[in-house]
Design a protein around this motif. Structure first.
Motif, PDB file in Angstrom:
ATOM      1  N   MET A 182       0.806  -1.076  -0.055  1.00  0.00           N
ATOM      2  CA  MET A 182       0.061   0.113  -0.137  1.00  0.00           C
ATOM      3  C   MET A 182       0.924   1.318   0.057  1.00  0.00           C
ATOM      4  N   PRO A 183       0.754   2.168  -0.887  1.00  0.00           N
ATOM      5  CA  PRO A 183       1.401   3.633  -0.953  1.00  0.00           C
ATOM      6  C   PRO A 183       1.243   4.363   0.243  1.00  0.00           C
ATOM      7  N   ARG A 184       2.285   5.028   0.768  1.00  0.00           N
ATOM      8  CA  ARG A 184       1.909   5.889   1.864  1.00  0.00           C
ATOM      9  C   ARG A 184       1.664   7.168   1.510  1.00  0.00           C
ATOM     10  N   THR A 185       0.771   7.892   1.934  1.00  0.00           N
ATOM     11  CA  THR A 185       0.002   9.041   1.718  1.00  0.00           C
ATOM     12  C   THR A 185       1.092  10.076   2.277  1.00  0.00           C
ATOM     13  N   PRO A 186       1.708  11.099   1.576  1.00  0.00           N
ATOM     14  CA  PRO A 186       2.641  11.980   2.208  1.00  0.00           C
ATOM     15  C   PRO A 186       1.490  13.159   2.764  1.00  0.00           C
ATOM     16  N   ILE A 187       1.744  13.452   4.028  1.00  0.00           N
ATOM     17  CA  ILE A 187       0.891  14.371   4.771  1.00  0.00           C
ATOM     18  C   ILE A 187       1.871  15.571   5.594  1.00  0.00           C
ATOM     19  N   SER A 188       1.196  16.498   5.680  1.00  0.00           N
ATOM     20  CA  SER A 188       1.945  17.471   6.746  1.00  0.00           C
ATOM     21  C   SER A 188       0.839  17.909   7.806  1.00  0.00           C
ATOM     22  N   LEU A 189       1.390  18.579   8.784  1.00  0.00           N
ATOM     23  CA  LEU A 189       0.799  18.776   9.643  1.00  0.00           C
ATOM     24  C   LEU A 189       0.885  20.367  10.335  1.00  0.00           C
ATOM     25  N   ILE A 190      -0.283  21.300  10.419  1.00  0.00           N
ATOM     26  CA  ILE A 190       0.161  22.443  10.896  1.00  0.00           C
ATOM     27  C   ILE A 190      -0.842  22.533  12.265  1.00  0.00           C
ATOM     28  N   SER A 191      -0.067  23.388  13.389  1.00  0.00           N
ATOM     29  CA  SER A 191      -0.742  23.384  14.499  1.00  0.00           C
ATOM     30  C   SER A 191      -0.021  24.390  15.406  1.00  0.00           C
ATOM     31  N   THR A 192      -0.819  25.324  15.960  1.00  0.00           N
ATOM     32  CA  THR A 192      -0.029  26.239  16.669  1.00  0.00           C
ATOM     33  C   THR A 192       0.111  25.693  18.160  1.00  0.00           C
ATOM     34  N   ASP A 193      -0.292  24.781  18.478  1.00  0.00           N
ATOM     35  CA  ASP A 193      -0.213  24.243  19.861  1.00  0.00           C
ATOM     36  C   ASP A 193       0.745  23.012  19.770  1.00  0.00           C
ATOM     37  N   ALA A 194       1.572  23.312  20.495  1.00  0.00           N
ATOM     38  CA  ALA A 194       3.022  22.483  20.299  1.00  0.00           C
ATOM     39  C   ALA A 194       2.784  21.158  21.094  1.00  0.00           C
ATOM     40  N   ILE A 195       1.841  20.915  22.121  1.00  0.00           N
ATOM     41  CA  ILE A 195       1.709  19.823  23.043  1.00  0.00           C
ATOM     42  C   ILE A 195       0.528  18.868  22.036  1.00  0.00           C
ATOM     43  N   THR A 196      -0.294  19.513  21.255  1.00  0.00           N
ATOM     44  CA  THR A 196      -1.356  18.775  20.400  1.00  0.00           C
ATOM     45  C   THR A 196      -0.631  18.235  19.247  1.00  0.00           C
ATOM     46  N   ARG A 197       0.542  19.090  18.727  1.00  0.00           N
ATOM     47  CA  ARG A 197       1.347  18.539  17.481  1.00  0.00           C
ATOM     48  C   ARG A 197       2.151  17.518  17.666  1.00  0.00           C
ATOM     49  N   VAL A 198       2.854  17.441  19.007  1.00  0.00           N
ATOM     50  CA  VAL A 198       3.364  16.467  19.417  1.00  0.00           C
ATOM     51  C   VAL A 198       2.640  15.217  19.690  1.00  0.00           C
ATOM     52  N   GLY A 199       1.556  15.263  20.216  1.00  0.00           N
ATOM     53  CA  GLY A 199       0.682  14.148  20.237  1.00  0.00           C
ATOM     54  C   GLY A 199       0.130  13.468  19.110  1.00  0.00           C
ATOM     55  N   LEU A 200      -0.157  14.284  18.208  1.00  0.00           N
ATOM     56  CA  LEU A 200      -0.741  13.811  16.573  1.00  0.00           C
ATOM     57  C   LEU A 200       0.450  13.111  15.895  1.00  0.00           C
ATOM     58  N   LEU A 201       1.780  13.936  15.820  1.00  0.00           N
ATOM     59  CA  LEU A 201       3.047  13.292  15.230  1.00  0.00           C
ATOM     60  C   LEU A 201       3.237  11.850  16.119  1.00  0.00           C
ATOM     61  N   SER A 202       3.024  11.581  17.196  1.00  0.00           N
ATOM     62  CA  SER A 202       3.360  10.285  17.852  1.00  0.00           C
ATOM     63  C   SER A 202       2.408   9.285  17.604  1.00  0.00           C
ATOM     64  N   GLN A 203       1.306   9.755  17.210  1.00  0.00           N
ATOM     65  CA  GLN A 203       0.121   8.716  16.883  1.00  0.00           C
ATOM     66  C   GLN A 203       0.299   8.279  15.521  1.00  0.00           C
ATOM     67  N   LEU A 204       0.753   9.279  14.599  1.00  0.00           N
ATOM     68  CA  LEU A 204       0.739   9.010  13.136  1.00  0.00           C
ATOM     69  C   LEU A 204       2.517   8.438  12.675  1.00  0.00           C
ATOM     70  N   ARG A 205       3.328   8.937  13.271  1.00  0.00           N
ATOM     71  CA  ARG A 205       4.627   8.558  12.854  1.00  0.00           C
ATOM     72  C   ARG A 205       4.716   6.740  12.729  1.00  0.00           C
ATOM     73  N   PRO A 206       4.074   6.214  13.688  1.00  0.00           N
ATOM     74  CA  PRO A 206       4.520   4.686  13.335  1.00  0.00           C
ATOM     75  C   PRO A 206       3.512   3.978  12.169  1.00  0.00           C
ATOM     76  N   ARG A 207       2.420   4.917  11.843  1.00  0.00           N
ATOM     77  CA  ARG A 207       1.621   4.292  10.856  1.00  0.00           C
ATOM     78  C   ARG A 207       2.195   4.106   9.260  1.00  0.00           C
ATOM     79  N   PRO A 208       1.820   2.761   8.854  1.00  0.00           N
ATOM     80  CA  PRO A 208       2.622   2.705   7.371  1.00  0.00           C
ATOM     81  C   PRO A 208       1.800   3.483   6.504  1.00  0.00           C
ATOM     82  N   GLU A 209       0.433   3.437   6.781  1.00  0.00           N
ATOM     83  CA  GLU A 209      -0.406   4.090   5.640  1.00  0.00           C
ATOM     84  C   GLU A 209      -0.068   5.486   5.191  1.00  0.00           C
ATOM     85  N   VAL A 210       0.662   6.483   6.146  1.00  0.00           N
ATOM     86  CA  VAL A 210       1.101   7.732   5.870  1.00  0.00           C
ATOM     87  C   VAL A 210       2.628   8.067   6.059  1.00  0.00           C
TER      88      VAL A 210
END
Length: 208
Positions: free
Chosen positions: A1-29
């Motif tokens: 399955m090809p990985r979907t290139p994504i970017s993330l924009i957030s002014t809330d550093a804590i939320t950004r770190v939390g979302l990145l930690s959830q998405l980084r291990p996923r092979p789909e993105v």
């Protein structure tokens, strides 16, 4: 399955770190850094509400040469914000409280495929708003949700069926001059070249 290139924009550093930690291990993105962000197929915009700073961000993203599909991760969204987000090209909305990895990946993949994705209650509210718009605003003015008037739709349908100006005028009880004026207005409004282009445009976009 090809990985979907994504970017993330957030002014809330804590939320950004939390979302990145959830998405980084996923092979789909495939998470892109800020330097590569203009190569993203999908951009997640994290916000508290659909306010003016959020809208400025959405407008800037849509102006990119290769504009990404847009997904909002939002804390609160009211009816006005929901409609405004749709008007600014948002393809998916995820409430922050629902933003686990599985939900995020599902919405991201849908957005990359050109599909919309909303929580069921938000979809219901959006459809209610569209229905009210059609009933209370457009119909009394002889308009449809496609920005075509009823008689314009009838003219295009008959044109698509192969009738010429005189035939269409006779069927709709208009003068040939009126039919020509209607077609002229349509081609000008949608920046179309001629009648054939008008019919092709209407068919391609599901207007008739």
């Amino acid at each position: 399955m090809p990985r979907t290139p994504i970017s993330l924009i957030s002014t809330d550093a804590i939320t950004r770190v939390g979302l990145l930690s959830q998405l980084r291990p996923r092979p789909e993105v495939l998470l892109l850094d800020d330097v590569e962000a203009d190569q993203a197929e999908v951009t997640l915009v994290v916000c508290d509400s659909v306010n003016e700073p959020t809208l400025r961000t959405l407008r800037a993203l849509r102006r990119r040469t290769a504009a990404p599909a847009l997904v909002l991760v939002v804390t609160h969204v009211d009816d006005a914000g929901l409609v405004t987000a749709a008007e600014h090209g948002v393809a998916g909305i995820v409430r922050r409280c629902d933003a686990d990895a599985d939900r995020l990946v599902t919405v991201i993949r849908a957005a990359a495929a050109g599909e919309g994705s909303l929580p069921p209650d938000l979809l219901g509210r959006l459809l209610q708003h569209v229905g009210a718009l059609h009933r209370d605003v457009l119909t009394p003015r002889g308009l449809t949700i496609t920005a075509l008037r009823d008689r314009e739709i009838e003219v295009l349908r008959l044109l698509a069926d192969g009738f010429d100006t005189a035939d269409i005028a006779a069927k709709l009880s208009y003068s040939p001059r009126t039919i020509k004026t209607i077609l002229h207005d349509i081609t000008n409004r949608f920046h179309l070249r001629n009648r054939c282009h008008a019919v092709a445009y209407a068919l391609r976009n599901g207007l008739i």
